[in-house]
Design a protein around this motif. Structure first.
Motif, PDB file in Angstrom:
ATOM      1  N   HIS A 133       4.212   4.451  12.599  1.00 24.26           N
ATOM      2  CA  HIS A 133       3.774   3.739  12.210  1.00 24.26           C
ATOM      3  C   HIS A 133       3.094   2.798  12.512  1.00 24.26           C
ATOM      4  O   HIS A 133       2.307   1.640  12.165  1.00 24.26           O
ATOM      5  CB  HIS A 133       4.519   3.446  11.229  1.00 24.26           C
ATOM      6  N   PRO A 139       2.525 -11.267  14.257  1.00 27.91           N
ATOM      7  CA  PRO A 139       2.833 -12.178  12.305  1.00 27.91           C
ATOM      8  C   PRO A 139       3.586 -11.370  11.980  1.00 27.91           C
ATOM      9  O   PRO A 139       3.997 -11.430  10.265  1.00 27.91           O
ATOM     10  CB  PRO A 139       1.346 -11.474  11.800  1.00 27.91           C
ATOM     11  N   TYR A 162       7.730   0.677   0.700  1.00 27.35           N
ATOM     12  CA  TYR A 162       6.175  -0.684   1.207  1.00 27.35           C
ATOM     13  C   TYR A 162       5.719  -0.373  -0.272  1.00 27.35           C
ATOM     14  O   TYR A 162       4.427  -0.766  -0.728  1.00 27.35           O
ATOM     15  CB  TYR A 162       5.537  -0.736   2.031  1.00 27.35           C
ATOM     16  N   ARG A 218      12.157   0.530   6.365  1.00 33.06           N
ATOM     17  CA  ARG A 218      12.099   1.798   5.737  1.00 33.06           C
ATOM     18  C   ARG A 218      13.080   2.024   5.301  1.00 33.06           C
ATOM     19  O   ARG A 218      14.238   1.312   5.293  1.00 33.06           O
ATOM     20  CB  ARG A 218      12.613   2.965   7.222  1.00 33.06           C
ATOM     21  N   LYS A 267      -4.977   7.733   9.285  1.00 33.52           N
ATOM     22  CA  LYS A 267      -4.732   6.937  10.009  1.00 33.52           C
ATOM     23  C   LYS A 267      -6.042   7.132  11.262  1.00 33.52           C
ATOM     24  O   LYS A 267      -6.911   6.328  11.970  1.00 33.52           O
ATOM     25  CB  LYS A 267      -3.011   6.260  10.682  1.00 33.52           C
ATOM     26  N   TYR A 293       0.248   4.248   1.866  1.00 30.82           N
ATOM     27  CA  TYR A 293       1.904   4.418   1.190  1.00 30.82           C
ATOM     28  C   TYR A 293       2.193   5.552  -0.563  1.00 30.82           C
ATOM     29  O   TYR A 293       2.817   5.257  -0.729  1.00 30.82           O
ATOM     30  CB  TYR A 293       3.024   3.279   1.265  1.00 30.82           C
ATOM     31  N   CYS A 304       0.390   0.680  14.308  1.00 32.14           N
ATOM     32  CA  CYS A 304      -0.678  -0.416  14.177  1.00 32.14           C
ATOM     33  C   CYS A 304      -2.176   0.762  14.722  1.00 32.14           C
ATOM     34  O   CYS A 304      -1.908   1.444  16.288  1.00 32.14           O
ATOM     35  CB  CYS A 304      -0.720  -1.577  14.633  1.00 32.14           C
ATOM     36  N   ILE A 305      -3.031   1.032  13.475  1.00 32.52           N
ATOM     37  CA  ILE A 305      -4.241   1.473  14.652  1.00 32.52           C
ATOM     38  C   ILE A 305      -5.027   0.006  15.065  1.00 32.52           C
ATOM     39  O   ILE A 305      -5.879   1.122  15.473  1.00 32.52           O
ATOM     40  CB  ILE A 305      -4.672   2.664  13.808  1.00 32.52           C
ATOM     41  N   THR A 321      -3.177 -11.218   9.469  1.00 34.49           N
ATOM     42  CA  THR A 321      -2.234 -10.927  11.160  1.00 34.49           C
ATOM     43  C   THR A 321      -3.462 -11.468  12.056  1.00 34.49           C
ATOM     44  O   THR A 321      -2.671 -12.190  12.560  1.00 34.49           O
ATOM     45  CB  THR A 321      -2.386  -9.066  11.292  1.00 34.49           C
ATOM     46  N   PRO A 359       4.092  -6.039  18.969  1.00 34.19           N
ATOM     47  CA  PRO A 359       4.324  -6.547  17.724  1.00 34.19           C
ATOM     48  C   PRO A 359       2.815  -5.812  17.047  1.00 34.19           C
ATOM     49  O   PRO A 359       2.789  -5.561  16.092  1.00 34.19           O
ATOM     50  CB  PRO A 359       3.138  -8.343  18.585  1.00 34.19           C
ATOM     51  N   PHE A 360       2.478  -4.828  17.497  1.00 28.54           N
ATOM     52  CA  PHE A 360       1.668  -3.918  16.602  1.00 28.54           C
ATOM     53  C   PHE A 360       2.848  -2.878  16.313  1.00 28.54           C
ATOM     54  O   PHE A 360       2.390  -1.633  15.773  1.00 28.54           O
ATOM     55  CB  PHE A 360       0.258  -3.015  17.768  1.00 28.54           C
ATOM     56  N   GLY A 361       4.202  -2.805  16.350  1.00 29.91           N
ATOM     57  CA  GLY A 361       5.283  -1.748  15.937  1.00 29.91           C
ATOM     58  C   GLY A 361       5.151  -0.687  17.165  1.00 29.91           C
ATOM     59  O   GLY A 361       5.052  -0.483  18.564  1.00 29.91           O
ATOM     60  N   GLY A 375      -4.979  -4.854   6.042  1.00 33.00           N
ATOM     61  CA  GLY A 375      -3.910  -5.068   7.395  1.00 33.00           C
ATOM     62  C   GLY A 375      -4.757  -5.324   8.238  1.00 33.00           C
ATOM     63  O   GLY A 375      -2.963  -6.454   9.471  1.00 33.00           O
ATOM     64  N   GLY A 376      -5.507  -6.267   8.819  1.00 30.90           N
ATOM     65  CA  GLY A 376      -6.312  -6.777   9.979  1.00 30.90           C
ATOM     66  C   GLY A 376      -6.423  -8.667   9.722  1.00 30.90           C
ATOM     67  O   GLY A 376      -6.028  -9.145  10.364  1.00 30.90           O
TER      68      GLY A 376
END
Ligand code: HEM
Length: 523
Positions: A458, A372, A117, A378, A142, A131, A460-461, A311, A452-454, A307-308
């Protein structure tokens, strides 16, 4: 002599037609060799490769137009694991809960998110964060951000979001446009929801001083950042077009603005708000004693807000569109508000939101049908064996998870293409999910059909914050309006042409006020 010279020159230099013919021959040979190599030299130790005619370009069109159709078509041919060529990159997709686990829980020594990324995100977020730093630094960044996102902070956020929403409705031409007595109108959601998202997120996560900048030039600068964060930039991060130059200029200006705010807060000694900037200022010291610089804290704010942004804006838009098509659900949500808050519907609180089960199911269901992010990548760092197969993904290739695929698979969700939030009340019977009892979290493991948040390092926080933000905004809509789609075309189809899955246009609703004359504009 002159004649001789001219004829030999013409013989030697090919005409325009000859150049074109040569080029065409080269392309044909390249296409034929590419096709033959796929048919004749398939390596049995590598996952099967999706057939493509054009070298380098590969399956970019079919994947880009509709990734879910592409995944499904190829799953029928190859099963859960296959490779495709995407603009010069070799992507190995691993579908299903096992595939999610394989990609999202792969060892750090085997795969890297930053290598996948970084070229896209660093020109937007800036240096030293997310990244653009070693993975262990990202993990600590995070952790710092997460420590700001507490229940104590969320309790202060809900009334702030309520105020922002009221203020937005009052001013926005999509809603009352300055006329608090306006009773009904047509609103374009893909204008309104991104604006509401950035106003509410900046005010809560970054404080009053940053929010005030969005009434000035900040919104335009964030637009410039957005326009440099596209699939085109994913492939050509530094493509010399105006959007890239504007992105670079905006990154510096936005980052400098955050730094000025940081300096100002220090001078005033005011760190009273529960926002992420203050948390970084207080806690941004890595385990090895290195303190985050102001520039890094500033760049981190861009990463967090971006990030937010898309999404959450996409999620609230999808939710409002589905609700427009389901008046019975809207009625049930309105009844739930009265049951939880009381007849006179006093201002929402964080505790109210926790008790609105159907509202939280509605968000959960929206994210099931419209996660989203459809593809998580990776880059492979060392040859990676795929468990249960004889395949090895070589170093330099990419692995890709598509968490949205099991979310619309009838193996895990009955009648998966129907929007039905109440399914989550039956979820424990219907599917094998580890429901922790929290309204927002279904399963923390990676081998889940609902991610949905992985998952993994990695993950999502922002999940809890997103539920607070989305829940407050949606609850405000439910208590204030009823709304419908403007025609009988139904909920729009997804559009996959940007970095997140958006509804295709038109994304309008026609809203009508429940009660006129009780508005409480917030300064
Ligand atoms: C990571 C989804 C909201 C900040 C992720 C990932 C997903 C995701 C799928 C994993 C990416 C990967 O594995 O490659 C969502 C959805 C959201 C949302 C669906 C809202 C509906 C937010 C919000 C914030 C945020 C509000 C900030 C407050 C982050 C960060 C990461 C992340 C910092 C970590 C990236 C990493 O470790 O590589 N998000 N997100 N997200 N998200 Fe979110």
């Amino acid at each position: 002599m002159d004649m001789l010279y001219r004829s030999s020159f013409v013989d030697f230099v090919p005409s325009g037609h000859l150049v074109l013919a040569g080029l065409a021959a080269f392309i044909v040979v390249a296409i034929v060799l590419n096709a033959l190599s796929q048919v004749l030299f398939a390596d049995p130790n590598r996952p099967p490769v999706v057939f493509h005619w054009i070298p380098v370009f590969g399956s970019a069109v079919s994947y880009g137009m509709d990734p879910y159709k592409f995944f499904e078509d190829n799953r029928k041919k190859f099963g859960d694991v296959f490779t495709f060529v995407l603009l010069g990159r070799r992507m190995t997709v691993a579908l299903g809960p096992q595939g999610n686990d394989f990609v999202l829980n792969a060892k750090l020594s085997d795969v890297s998110a930053e290598d996948a990324y970084q070229h896209l995100t660093t020109p937007v977020f800036g240096n030293g964060v997310i990244y653009d730093c070693p993975n262990h630094r990202l993990m600590e960044q995070k952790k710092f951000a997460k420590s700001a996102l507490t229940v104590q902070a969320f309790r202060t956020y809900v009334p702030i979001i309520v105020g922002e929403v009221r203020n937005y409705w009052l001013k926005s031409p999509q809603f009352f446009g300055g006329n608090p007595n306006r009773a009904s109108a047509n609103a374009h959601l893909m204008t309104a929801m991104p604006e509401l998202t950035i106003f509410t997120a900046s005010r809560t996560l970054q404080g009053k001083d940053i929010r005030a900048k969005f009434d000035e030039s900040f919104a335009d600068l964030y637009h410039d950042l957005d326009r440099g964060f596209t699939p085109l930039h994913f492939v050509f991060p530094h493509i010399p077009i105006p959007a890239s130059f504007r992105r670079n200029a905006a990154q510096k200006k936005v980052s400098d603005t955050y730094m000025a705010v940081i300096r100002d807060r220090r001078q005033r000694g005011d760190f009273s708000e529960f926002d992420v900037i203050n948390t970084f200022l207080k806690e941004g010291i890595y385990k090895d004693g290195v303190r985050m610089t102001d520039r890094e804290i500033a760049n981190m704010q861009i990463g967090i807000l971006m990030g937010g942004q898309h999404t959450s804006a996409a999620t609230s838009t999808w939710a409002l569109l589905h609700l427009a098509a389901d008046p019975e659900l809207c009625k049930a949500l309105y009844r739930e508000q009265i049951e939880v808050c009381g007849e006179d519907l006093p201002d929402l609180t964080y505790e109210n939101l926790q008790n609105m089960t159907l509202l939280n199911y509605t968000i959960r269901e929206t994210l099931r049908m419209h996660p989203p992010l459809h593809s998580l990548f990776r880059k492979v760092r060392s040859d990676l064996a795929i468990e249960g197969t004889h395949y090895v993904v070589p170093k330099g290739h990419y692995v890709m998870a598509a968490p949205g695929v099991p979310m619309i698979d009838s193996k895990y969700f009955k009648d998966p293409v129907t929007f039905r939030p109440s399914r989550w009340a039956e979820a424990k019977n219907e599917i094998n999910l580890d429901d922790s009892g929290e309204a927002t979290t279904v399963s923390k493991g990676a081998k889940s059909p609902y991610l949905p948040f992985g998952a993994g390092r990695h993950r999502c926080i922002g999940e809890q914050f997103a539920y607070v933000q989305l829940g407050t905004i949606l609850a405000m809509f439910i208590r204030e309006f009823t709304w419908t789609l403007p025609d009988s075309s139904g909920v729009p189809r997804p559009d996959y042409s940007s970095m997140v899955t958006l509804p295709s246009e038109p994304t309008n609703i026609v809203w009508t006020r429940r009660k006129v004359g009780e508005k409480k504009p917030v300064a």
